[in-house]
Design an enzyme around this catalytic site. Structure first.
Site, PDB file in Angstrom:
ATOM      1  N   ASN A   8       0.849  -1.194   0.000  1.00  0.00           N
ATOM      2  CA  ASN A   8       0.000   0.000   0.000  1.00  0.00           C
ATOM      3  C   ASN A   8       0.887   1.248   0.000  1.00  0.00           C
ATOM      4  OD1 ASN A   8      -1.852   2.023   0.473  1.00  0.00           O
ATOM      5  ND2 ASN A   8      -2.373   1.355   2.554  1.00  0.00           N
ATOM      6  N   LYS A  10       0.015   4.241  -0.205  1.00  0.00           N
ATOM      7  CA  LYS A  10      -0.676   5.400   0.413  1.00  0.00           C
ATOM      8  C   LYS A  10      -0.537   6.642  -0.478  1.00  0.00           C
ATOM      9  CE  LYS A  10      -0.223   3.258   4.895  1.00  0.00           C
ATOM     10  NZ  LYS A  10      -0.136   3.395   6.326  1.00  0.00           N
ATOM     11  N   HIS A  95      -9.507   0.771   5.025  1.00  0.00           N
ATOM     12  CA  HIS A  95      -8.248   1.005   5.745  1.00  0.00           C
ATOM     13  C   HIS A  95      -8.515   1.958   6.913  1.00  0.00           C
ATOM     14  CE1 HIS A  95      -4.199   2.329   6.680  1.00  0.00           C
ATOM     15  NE2 HIS A  95      -3.766   1.251   6.049  1.00  0.00           N
ATOM     16  N   GLU A  97      -6.997   4.376   7.973  1.00  0.00           N
ATOM     17  CA  GLU A  97      -6.797   5.806   7.670  1.00  0.00           C
ATOM     18  C   GLU A  97      -8.005   6.388   6.944  1.00  0.00           C
ATOM     19  OE1 GLU A  97      -2.974   5.432   5.796  1.00  0.00           O
ATOM     20  OE2 GLU A  97      -2.057   4.949   7.726  1.00  0.00           O
ATOM     21  N   GLU A 166      -5.313  -5.353  10.675  1.00  0.00           N
ATOM     22  CA  GLU A 166      -4.316  -4.300  10.891  1.00  0.00           C
ATOM     23  C   GLU A 166      -4.634  -3.537  12.176  1.00  0.00           C
ATOM     24  OE1 GLU A 166      -2.381  -3.040   7.002  1.00  0.00           O
ATOM     25  OE2 GLU A 166      -4.188  -1.853   7.156  1.00  0.00           O
ATOM     26  N   GLY A 172       2.550   2.052  11.261  1.00  0.00           N
ATOM     27  CA  GLY A 172       3.482   3.181  11.238  1.00  0.00           C
ATOM     28  C   GLY A 172       4.392   3.249  12.456  1.00  0.00           C
ATOM     29  N   SER A 212       3.526  -2.216  10.326  1.00  0.00           N
ATOM     30  CA  SER A 212       4.973  -2.218  10.556  1.00  0.00           C
ATOM     31  C   SER A 212       5.654  -3.522  10.139  1.00  0.00           C
ATOM     32  CB  SER A 212       5.273  -1.879  12.023  1.00  0.00           C
ATOM     33  OG  SER A 212       4.675  -0.623  12.336  1.00  0.00           O
TER      34      SER A 212
HETATM   35  P1  PGA Z   1       3.023   0.397   7.760  1.00  0.00           P
HETATM   36  O1  PGA Z   1       1.549   0.611   7.168  1.00  0.00           O
HETATM   37  O2  PGA Z   1       3.551  -0.891   7.155  1.00  0.00           O
HETATM   38  O3  PGA Z   1       3.786   1.578   7.308  1.00  0.00           O
HETATM   39  O4  PGA Z   1       2.883   0.291   9.244  1.00  0.00           O
HETATM   40  C1  PGA Z   1       0.664  -0.468   7.096  1.00  0.00           C
HETATM   41  C2  PGA Z   1      -0.707  -0.008   6.680  1.00  0.00           C
HETATM   42  O5  PGA Z   1      -1.124   1.097   7.044  1.00  0.00           O
HETATM   43  O6  PGA Z   1      -1.396  -0.730   5.987  1.00  0.00           O
END
Ligand code: PGA
Length: 252
Positions: A8, A10, A95, A97, A166, A172, A212
């Protein structure tokens, strides 16, 4: 079940050139790997030029979101059929976010419905904001989120669903969730799916972990967490790290 790695990107990278560079690196890195479904989800804007320039059966394009509507007057939205027409075959839906911007599980369920109706696979994201080690309230939260997000999905469609667990608190960050906890959560998610759809429901649904993920922790996450793959964010924008993740998953 075939393992899957969903990258992803983003809202990065910041330009088409950079996107092309990353993709080129990814293609080179995964060119010899055939036993893992590799998905790259660029920002909408770069998807079409990237698809046009890429002739590879080694991986699939995904989108980071989709409209909950089929067509019509919805300014700024992109429909599932438009994505499918552009060469996209997977869509990340729900997601955290996006949920943080106000997207409800009901809307998520509509997006899943649209994605499946257009022949794409939905990567449905779920995850709690915090763990409640004392009363296990996060389990109730996950159950509710899963039930509501899948309320428009029939049992026959489950083969086109990937569930990305997740935990928001692990996205993050420096460290991912512990593999033992991931294993517990994947068992819990399977139980919820069985409750909703019956005992054979879990045969076709892939459950993956995101939060992460790095080349250093991916093996223990997949092997000891007993998941069917991973969804890296930051590591997916680095072609070397992403390819290494895919390679490690392919060797498990
Ligand atoms: P990250 O993001 O691997 O940077 O923690 C994962 C995600 O938000 O799907």
């Amino acid at each position: 079940m075939k393992k899957i790695v969903v990258g992803n990107w983003k809202m990065d990278p910041l330009g088409l050139k950079e996107s092309q560079k990353i993709l080129k690196g990814v293609l080179k890195g995964v060119s010899r790997i055939g036993n893992v479904d590799v998905i790259v989800c660029p920002p909408f804007l770069y998807t079409v030029p990237l698809v046009i320039k890429t002739r590879s059966k080694k991986f699939f394009f995904g989108a980071q979101d989709v409209a909950p509507f089929e067509s019509g007057s919805h300014t700024g939205e992109i429909s599932a059929s438009q994505l499918a027409d552009a060469g996209v075959s997977y869509v990340v839906i729900g997601h955290s976010e996006r949920r943080a911007l106000g997207e409800t599980s009901d809307v998520v369920s509509q997006k899943v419905e649209q994605a499946l109706a257009s022949g794409m696979t939905a990567v449905l994201c779920i995850g709690e904001g915090e763990r409640d080690e004392v009363n296990g309230k996060h389990l109730e939260f996950i159950k509710k989120e899963l039930f509501e997000s899948l309320k428009r999905t029939d049992k026959e469609e489950l083969g086109h669903i990937v569930i990305a667990y997740e935990p928001i608190w692990a996205i993050g960050k420096e460290e991912a969730m512990k593999p033992q906890q991931i294993h517990e959560m994947s068992i819990f998610i399977k139980r919820v799916l069985i409750e909703r759809y019956g005992a054979d429901a879990i045969e076709k649904v892939r459950i993956i972990y995101g939060g992460s993920v790095t080349p250093d922790n991916v093996e223990e996450i997949v092997a000891q967490g007993h998941v069917d793959g991973v969804l890296p964010g930051r590591a997916s924008r680095d072609p070397e790290q992403f390819s290494e993740i895919v390679k490690k998953v392919s060797e498990l």
